[in-house]
Design an enzyme around this catalytic site. Structure first.
Site, PDB file in Angstrom:
ATOM      1  N   SER A  35      -0.149  -0.897  -9.582  1.00  0.00           N
ATOM      2  CA  SER A  35      -0.262  -1.946 -10.921  1.00  0.00           C
ATOM      3  C   SER A  35       1.028  -2.700 -11.078  1.00  0.00           C
ATOM      4  CB  SER A  35      -0.759  -1.185 -12.069  1.00  0.00           C
ATOM      5  OG  SER A  35       0.128  -0.165 -12.486  1.00  0.00           O
ATOM      6  N   TYR A  81      -2.676  -0.262 -15.340  1.00  0.00           N
ATOM      7  CA  TYR A  81      -3.915   0.316 -15.303  1.00  0.00           C
ATOM      8  C   TYR A  81      -4.442   1.474 -16.003  1.00  0.00           C
ATOM      9  CZ  TYR A  81      -4.202  -2.218 -10.732  1.00  0.00           C
ATOM     10  OH  TYR A  81      -4.245  -3.167  -9.534  1.00  0.00           O
ATOM     11  N   GLY A  82      -3.535   2.101 -16.626  1.00  0.00           N
ATOM     12  CA  GLY A  82      -3.621   3.412 -17.390  1.00  0.00           C
ATOM     13  C   GLY A  82      -4.894   3.504 -18.307  1.00  0.00           C
ATOM     14  N   CYS A  92      -0.392   4.683  -6.365  1.00  0.00           N
ATOM     15  CA  CYS A  92      -0.947   4.500  -7.798  1.00  0.00           C
ATOM     16  C   CYS A  92      -1.853   5.763  -8.251  1.00  0.00           C
ATOM     17  CB  CYS A  92      -1.603   3.356  -8.209  1.00  0.00           C
ATOM     18  SG  CYS A  92      -1.999   3.070  -9.792  1.00  0.00           S
ATOM     19  N   ASN A  93      -1.481   6.616  -8.923  1.00  0.00           N
ATOM     20  CA  ASN A  93      -2.234   7.843  -9.162  1.00  0.00           C
ATOM     21  C   ASN A  93      -3.727   7.368  -9.769  1.00  0.00           C
ATOM     22  OD1 ASN A  93       0.671   8.825  -9.122  1.00  0.00           O
ATOM     23  ND2 ASN A  93      -0.620  10.684  -9.104  1.00  0.00           N
ATOM     24  N   CYS A 132       2.239   9.929 -12.211  1.00  0.00           N
ATOM     25  CA  CYS A 132       2.286   8.278 -12.169  1.00  0.00           C
ATOM     26  C   CYS A 132       3.473   7.867 -11.110  1.00  0.00           C
ATOM     27  CB  CYS A 132       2.154   8.043 -13.615  1.00  0.00           C
ATOM     28  SG  CYS A 132       2.529   6.188 -13.504  1.00  0.00           S
ATOM     29  N   THR A 133       3.334   6.854 -10.381  1.00  0.00           N
ATOM     30  CA  THR A 133       4.280   6.553  -9.650  1.00  0.00           C
ATOM     31  C   THR A 133       5.341   5.877 -10.138  1.00  0.00           C
ATOM     32  OG1 THR A 133       2.965   4.597  -8.681  1.00  0.00           O
ATOM     33  CG2 THR A 133       2.806   6.443  -7.404  1.00  0.00           C
ATOM     34  N   HIS A 134       5.049   5.418 -11.587  1.00  0.00           N
ATOM     35  CA  HIS A 134       6.291   4.773 -12.225  1.00  0.00           C
ATOM     36  C   HIS A 134       7.311   5.858 -12.462  1.00  0.00           C
ATOM     37  CE1 HIS A 134       3.766   1.131 -12.294  1.00  0.00           C
ATOM     38  NE2 HIS A 134       4.745   0.468 -13.068  1.00  0.00           N
TER      39      HIS A 134
HETATM   40  N1  DGL Z   1       1.902   3.587 -11.050  1.00  0.00           N
HETATM   41  C1  DGL Z   1       0.497   3.990 -11.733  1.00  0.00           C
HETATM   42  C2  DGL Z   1       0.094   5.292 -11.564  1.00  0.00           C
HETATM   43  O1  DGL Z   1       0.609   5.852 -10.786  1.00  0.00           O
HETATM   44  C3  DGL Z   1      -0.177   2.936 -12.901  1.00  0.00           C
HETATM   45  C4  DGL Z   1       0.505   3.026 -14.156  1.00  0.00           C
HETATM   46  C5  DGL Z   1      -0.402   2.030 -14.818  1.00  0.00           C
HETATM   47  O2  DGL Z   1      -0.506   0.921 -14.461  1.00  0.00           O
HETATM   48  O3  DGL Z   1      -0.778   2.568 -16.025  1.00  0.00           O
HETATM   49  O4  DGL Z   1      -0.546   5.631 -12.223  1.00  0.00           O
END
Ligand code: DGL
Length: 252
Positions: A9, A40-41, A71-72, A182-184
């Site tokens: 995302s 995306y969450g 992205c999870n 979450c990858t962030h």
């Molecule tokens: N990086 C994302 C993940 O791993 C998405 C976070 C988001 O957009 O809410 O879930």
């Protein structure tokens, strides 16, 4: 040389990209940040599936041999649909690192930080179900974490207070292991580790996902190595946030 498409995302998937480059240093990388639709969450699975299809078409159009859903939340919402609709394409998804956490905990309590979408997803609930008889699993949405990373706020008072609000309940519950779901979140790992203290282990699943990518490329007979290494960045929104985080990971 393989062409590896990656999407998220936003900039979070770069935490996976930096691990991929360590084990596959001579490939062609195509990274798509869907930051016009971030986060995306809180989005519906249908919305994320539509984004997943659109991005998959773009990455395949650019010659991707494999797609890493870095992205999870998108893995939880869309990877099954994408695998069904693009049967010839290998997709790699994110795994919540509950297993290594469950094996490593000394207190018997592990904490999971992820988005609401990931925590509600059947993939996570299934994984959770495998371990919850043996360990206590406590969860919290990393409220505001994605926004911090997208805005380039990776440390300092604002990052600390935002991280503390979601992390403290897990520490109060006795978690000695924190899974970054979450990858962030790995971009906030220094703050998370500092607030959690040295006795708490913080797990980023990205290295395991990178190793899985190597395995799948081998299984599919997709040749790797021999370069030339290249990386192209694409985004659906403004370029700033991606370029900021990319500057960090391109030095490792
Ligand atoms: N990086 C994302 C993940 O791993 C998405 C976070 C988001 O957009 O809410 O879930």
């Amino acid at each position: 040389m393989a062409s590896i498409g990656i999407f998220d995302s936003g900039s979070g998937g770069l935490s996976v990209y930096r691990e991929l480059v360590k084990v596959l240093p001579e490939e062609r990388y195509l990274y798509f940040s869907d930051n016009a639709h971030c986060p995306y969450g809180e989005k519906t699975p249908e919305y994320i599936q539509d984004r997943g299809r659109a991005i998959t078409d773009i990455l395949l159009g650019m010659g991707a041999d494999i797609i890493v859903v870095a992205c999870n939340t998108a893995t939880a919402a869309a990877i099954a649909t994408l695998r069904e609709e693009y049967p010839a394409v290998p997709f790699i998804g994110m795994e919540p690192a509950v297993k290594p956490a469950a094996l490593g905990t000394r207190t018997g309590t592990i904490g999971v930080l992820a988005t609401a979408g990931t925590l509600k997803g059947s993939k996570y609930l299934k994984t959770r179900g495998l371990y919850e008889d043996d360990v206590r699993i406590v969860e919290h949405v990393g409220q505001g974490f994605v926004e911090l990373v997208e805005n380039g706020i990776l440390d300092g008072p604002e990052a600390e207070s935002t991280v503390r609000a979601s992390l403290q309940p897990l520490l109060d519950a006795g978690a000695d292991t924190i899974v970054l779901g979450c990858t962030h979140y790995p971009f906030l790992q220094p703050v998370i580790q500092r607030l959690a203290g040295p006795d708490v282990q913080v797990i980023d699943p990205a290295p395991a996902v990178a190793r899985q990518t190597v395995r799948v490329l081998q299984e599919r007979g997709i040749p790797t190595g021999e370069g030339p290494f290249s990386v192209d960045l694409y985004f659906s929104g403004e370029p700033d946030s991606l370029q900021r985080i990319f500057a960090l990971v391109s030095h490792v």
